[in-house]
Design an enzyme around this catalytic site. Structure first.
Site, PDB file in Angstrom:
ATOM      1  N   GLU A 302       0.772  -1.245   0.000  1.00  0.00           N
ATOM      2  CA  GLU A 302       0.000   0.000   0.000  1.00  0.00           C
ATOM      3  C   GLU A 302       0.806   1.300   0.000  1.00  0.00           C
ATOM      4  O   GLU A 302       0.654   2.118   0.911  1.00  0.00           O
ATOM      5  CB  GLU A 302      -0.910   0.035   1.247  1.00  0.00           C
ATOM      6  CG  GLU A 302      -1.904  -1.067   1.275  1.00  0.00           C
ATOM      7  CD  GLU A 302      -2.731  -1.052   2.552  1.00  0.00           C
ATOM      8  OE1 GLU A 302      -3.933  -1.247   2.457  1.00  0.00           O
ATOM      9  OE2 GLU A 302      -2.157  -0.853   3.638  1.00  0.00           O
TER      10      GLU A 302
HETATM   11  C1  NGO Z   1      -4.259  -4.372   4.898  1.00  0.00           C
HETATM   12  C2  NGO Z   1      -3.231  -3.316   5.227  1.00  0.00           C
HETATM   13  C3  NGO Z   1      -3.005  -3.149   6.711  1.00  0.00           C
HETATM   14  C4  NGO Z   1      -4.320  -3.097   7.466  1.00  0.00           C
HETATM   15  C5  NGO Z   1      -5.133  -4.336   7.145  1.00  0.00           C
HETATM   16  C6  NGO Z   1      -6.466  -4.335   7.850  1.00  0.00           C
HETATM   17  C7  NGO Z   1      -2.207  -5.161   4.424  1.00  0.00           C
HETATM   18  C8  NGO Z   1      -1.190  -6.090   3.952  1.00  0.00           C
HETATM   19  N1  NGO Z   1      -2.055  -3.862   4.561  1.00  0.00           N
HETATM   20  O1  NGO Z   1      -3.439  -5.546   4.807  1.00  0.00           O
HETATM   21  O2  NGO Z   1      -2.247  -1.993   6.949  1.00  0.00           O
HETATM   22  O3  NGO Z   1      -4.067  -3.054   8.846  1.00  0.00           O
HETATM   23  O4  NGO Z   1      -5.355  -4.467   5.759  1.00  0.00           O
HETATM   24  O5  NGO Z   1      -7.237  -5.470   7.593  1.00  0.00           O
END
Ligand code: NGO
Length: 491
Positions: A302
């Site tokens: 992300e």
């Molecule tokens: C995503 C995000 C995290 C969040 C999570 C919540 C990933 C790999 N990055 O998973 O920062 O905490 O969702 O479900």
């Protein structure tokens, strides 16, 4: 051998009418490298049974009434496979490697009444149903992940979680150690990461961090339970805590304010600055030195503020640092945009992104750990009434967590390239280990069974009835759980 073992063993032959009774005369025979596992078993059984259960290298003059550990030559049982034979006079646990003996203990433990898990003396009898189990895992990697960055969990809390996951033959605990809201592991060459960056948490709580000595203690505790700790330092995004601790890590040289919300994707290390790579070299060197396992997790998820080519060259540069310090790279699925060094592993999670790049990387030799958010993210709510947890990937009841098949989940990602499965718990909404346990149980055992048991041995009705017997066990262990209406709990 009527049993409620989770994960279901590969092969069970009951011996009708036969059982072994644990008594105050039972001895544990554990020679050589089996000795610590014998001691671990005795430690589990003594408080509730009140029996002395002496542990020694031989049976002595009275060979009956023994629980014996045997390491044998046959490699067919692999790293973690085992045989467990329960007869009237003896119990024998046999494996090729100590890890197999440890997994055998988890099965043996589950054959005893739930009260055996209590911390104080209980009434027997302590009968173990007779028969034979021959068992080994489907996948090498059966993981749990705990996010200690959004909210901090103490060493004691993490140890309790390790004990609870080991019961289900989970052999990997991935610790998400850093994020926007907190940096949780001491890096001696960059002390402000924890003295400043460790002071915050989601909602403005007080945060916390592990000193290196505490982290090493966790590593040791996990190792004694055949659980490998995989440390994750998330980068280049999810780095606000670092950016708040050291102004020079920011492109504009200005420290960011601490962050206590739950948005994602806004932060990034400054990928053009040499100091960024000096920083990461130090972090990776110190973490590698604390890590006996082969993998370091570099996050990589992300990053919404970097152009793709910059992200790719960042990952390619950082992976060389991981290699330089003797470790293999593990990263969230986004890292497959880069050309990864052989031996790297990626973790699939994002159900909303195309999985084609993951399949393409797998074709080139990158192995995959599966954590599909809509099945394996234990921070998702059970249903719309669940108070804790998130919902972005949907709600996940026990049956949803159980009924999926790794080999057919993603096109082009079959058994041969799947290293295993992992159940993450992100802690945006979780402040205590009690709350973590509530979301983990009973779904974590579902993921554990997917990772361990042969696909053909898996069946929802059968799983549900075995799982029901674990409610009283969790109560006895002081482990919180969700009394899902999908399960007919015995009490
Ligand atoms: C995503 C995000 C995290 C969040 C999570 C919540 C990933 C790999 N990055 O998973 O920062 O905490 O969702 O479900």
């Amino acid at each position: 051998m009527q049993n409620s073992i989770v994960p279901a063993p590969a092969w069970v032959t009951p011996a009708e009418g036969v059982s072994f009774a644990l008594t105050d005369a039972t001895h544990i025979v554990a020679p050589g490298s089996a000795a610590p596992i014998g001691a671990y078993l005795a430690g589990l059984l003594r408080p509730s049974t009140g029996f002395p259960l002496p542990v020694g290298p031989t049976a002595g003059i009275a060979p009956g009434d023994t629980i014996s550990f045997e390491l044998d030559e046959r490699p067919q049982l692999g790293e973690e496979g085992y045989e467990l034979e329960v007869a009237a006079e003896t119990v024998v646990l046999r494996a090729h490697r100590p890890a197999g003996l440890f997994q055998a203990v988890q099965s043996l433990r589950q054959l005893l009444p739930a009260a055996v898990e209590r911390a104080d003396k209980q009434d027997g009898p302590w009968e173990i149903p007779g028969g034979k189990i021959v068992d080994q895992p489907r996948f090498a990697w059966r993981g749990a992940m705990l996010d200690v960055a959004r909210h901090f969990f103490t060493v004691e809390e993490v140890k309790k979680y390790i004990d609870a996951i080991a019961l289900y033959k989970i052999n990997t605990l991935h610790l998400h150690l850093t994020d926007d809201q907190g940096w949780r592991v001491e890096i001696t060459s960059w002390p402000r990461l924890t003295t400043e960056g460790g002071r915050t948490a989601v909602g403005g709580g007080k945060g916390g961090y592990y000193t290196q000595a505490q982290y090493a203690d966790l590593v040791r505790f996990a190792q004694e339970r055949f659980v490998t700790l995989v440390p994750e330092v998330d980068m280049p995004g999810h780095t606000n805590a670092a950016l708040a601790s050291y102004p020079e890590l920011n492109c504009d040289g200005m420290a960011r304010p601490p962050y206590t919300g739950i948005e994602v994707g806004f932060s990034s290390l400054c990928v053009d600055k040499p100091v960024t790579y000096e920083f990461l070299d130090d972090v990776i060197r110190e973490l590698a030195a604390l890590t006996p396992g082969p993998y370091l997790h570099i996050g990589g998820d992300e990053v919404k503020t970097l152009p793709a080519p910059e992200y790719v060259s960042f990952i390619e540069r950082v992976q060389q640092l991981v290699v330089k310090h003797g470790k293999k790279v593990l990263g969230w699925q986004e890292i497959v945009a880069a050309t990864l060094v052989p031996g790297s592993v990626t973790q699939y999670w994002d159900i909303n992104a195309s999985s084609a790049p993951v399949a393409a990387a797998a074709k080139n030799g990158t192995k995959v750990v599966l954590s599909p958010a809509s099945k394996a993210y234990l921070d998702m709510k059970y249903d719309k009434n669940t108070v804790l947890g998130l919902q972005w990937a949907g709600t996940i009841e026990v049956r949803d967590a159980y009924e999926w098949e790794p080999a057919t989940l993603l096109d082009g990602v079959g058994d041969a390239v799947i290293l295993g499965v992992e159940a993450p718990i992100w802690s945006e909404t979780l402040q205590t280990i009690d709350e973590v346990e509530f979301l983990a149980f009973p779904r974590l055992p579902a993921i554990a069974e997917i990772g361990w048991s042969p696909a053909a041995a898996r069946n929802w009705d059968d799983f549900g009835s075995r799982l029901a017997a674990h409610g009283p066990r969790w109560s006895a262990m002081g482990v919180n759980y969700h009394r899902s209406e999908q399960i007919t709990w015995p009490e």
